[in-house]
Scaffold this active site. Structure first.
Site, PDB file in Angstrom:
ATOM      1  N   ASP A   1       0.838  -1.205   0.000  1.00 16.21           N
ATOM      2  CA  ASP A   1       0.000   0.000   0.000  1.00 16.21           C
ATOM      3  C   ASP A   1       0.872   1.254   0.000  1.00 16.21           C
ATOM      4  OD1 ASP A   1       0.885  -0.213   2.597  1.00 16.21           O
ATOM      5  OD2 ASP A   1      -1.073   0.120   3.527  1.00 16.21           O
TER       6      ASP A   1
ATOM      7  N   GLU B   1       9.096  -4.147  10.473  1.00 16.88           N
ATOM      8  CA  GLU B   1       9.565  -2.882   9.899  1.00 16.88           C
ATOM      9  C   GLU B   1      10.155  -1.982  10.960  1.00 16.88           C
ATOM     10  OE1 GLU B   1       6.796  -0.992   7.233  1.00 16.88           O
ATOM     11  OE2 GLU B   1       8.015   0.829   7.071  1.00 16.88           O
TER      12      GLU B   1
HETATM   13  O1  KIV Z   1       3.601  -1.090   1.618  1.00 16.65           O
HETATM   14  C1  KIV Z   1       4.762  -1.525   1.597  1.00 16.65           C
HETATM   15  O2  KIV Z   1       5.539  -1.289   0.650  1.00 16.65           O
HETATM   16  C2  KIV Z   1       5.215  -2.334   2.717  1.00 16.65           C
HETATM   17  C3  KIV Z   1       6.672  -2.651   2.794  1.00 16.65           C
HETATM   18  C4  KIV Z   1       7.437  -1.446   3.169  1.00 16.65           C
HETATM   19  C5  KIV Z   1       6.935  -3.788   3.692  1.00 16.65           C
HETATM   20  O3  KIV Z   1       4.445  -2.712   3.528  1.00 16.65           O
END
Ligand code: KIV
Length: 272
Positions: A52, A190
């Site tokens: 997202d 994260e």
């Molecule tokens: O939305 C995204 O790109 C993510 C990654 C940073 C893990 O959730």
């Protein structure tokens, strides 16, 4: 390394579990469109995440909150049409799974039916357990996401590193076990301290993919446009630049403008 899964024709959740078991690191990148996904498909990338983060990278929003399920489905189906080998995971956007597990299942089913993706990802631990369980009960693989959870930015008020204090670190450890016990096939951690992420990766049996979570986890994920140097303002400490594609694109466009203005383009061979 004795054991490599690079020969598999299709990466599945089971392949990822085997990679963890044999100590082979998992490489994951994001993609949101057909052209970039085609480039990824020429490589041996293990997992493609339709994140997202498309809200930021593709749509220019400051947070990931505004992106809709319909938009995610357009991005994800474009990516799926290009990918043959990698496992494709799609982020469930904000507001499509929190607090209502029936809505969560309906959202996940739309993603799977309308995109052809392999799995969904959602943010949170115990507070979204009911949603995770209901999605899993329909046979849809779920990837968890703990630590910095950008959909909760308004609660935390910052994108700074998370779980540096004992209380929050214990909460992340607890939630990681909750995700594993619920049946998630993998999780993203994260922007948390490397020691904490390494500890979680060693405690749980499912693959742990880190972003800003150090090297002690089972794999890494980056946003494709960030690591290629296309999104040039975003420079967190964890980001390694693997290209200056943004600069290359700008230079190519400058050259094109110059060639059009000077009437160098098109030449005789470039016309009918
Ligand atoms: O939305 C995204 O790109 C993510 C990654 C940073 C893990 O959730």
């Amino acid at each position: 390394m004795a054991y490599l899964q690079t020969d598999v024709t299709k990466v599945t959740t089971r392949v990822l579990q085997n990679m963890k078991l044999h100590g082979e690191k998992i490489a994951m990148l994001t993609a949101y469109d057909f052209s970039m996904a085609q480039l990824l498909d020429r490589t041996k990338i293990d997992v493609v995440l339709v994140g997202d983060s498309a809200a930021n990278v593709m749509e220019g929003y400051k947070t990931t909150l505004p992106i809709t399920l319909d938009e995610m489905i357009v991005y994800a189906s474009s990516v799926v049409r290009a990918i043959n080998r990698a496992l494709v995971v799609v982020d469930m956007p904000f507001g499509t799974y929190q607090g209502n597990s029936k809505q969560a299942l309906a959202s996940a089913i739309r993603i799977m039916k309308e995109t052809g993706a392999d799995a969904v990802k959602l943010e949170g631990g115990e507070e979204v357990l009911e949603s995770i369980q209901r999605i899993l009960s329909a046979g849809i693989p779920v990837m968890g996401h703990l630590g910095l959870t950008p959909q909760s930015i308004n609660k935390f008020g910052t994108y700074a590193v998370r779980a540096t204090e004992e209380e929050e670190a214990n909460r992340v450890i607890h939630d990681a076990h909750v995700l594993e016990e619920a049946g998630c096939f993998a999780m993203v951690l994260e922007k948390i301290p490397a020691a904490l992420a390494g500890r979680i990766a060693s405690e749980v049996k499912i693959p742990v993919i880190g972003i800003g979570a150090g090297s002690g986890v089972d794999g890494q994920v980056l946003v494709l446009q960030d690591m290629l140097g296309i999104t040039q303002q975003f420079k967190p400490r964890y980001l390694r630049l693997y290209g200056t594609i943004g600069e290359d694109i700008s230079n190519a466009i400058r050259q094109y403008i110059s060639d059009v203005k000077s009437q160098d383009f098109p030449n005789e061979r470039e016309q009918y």
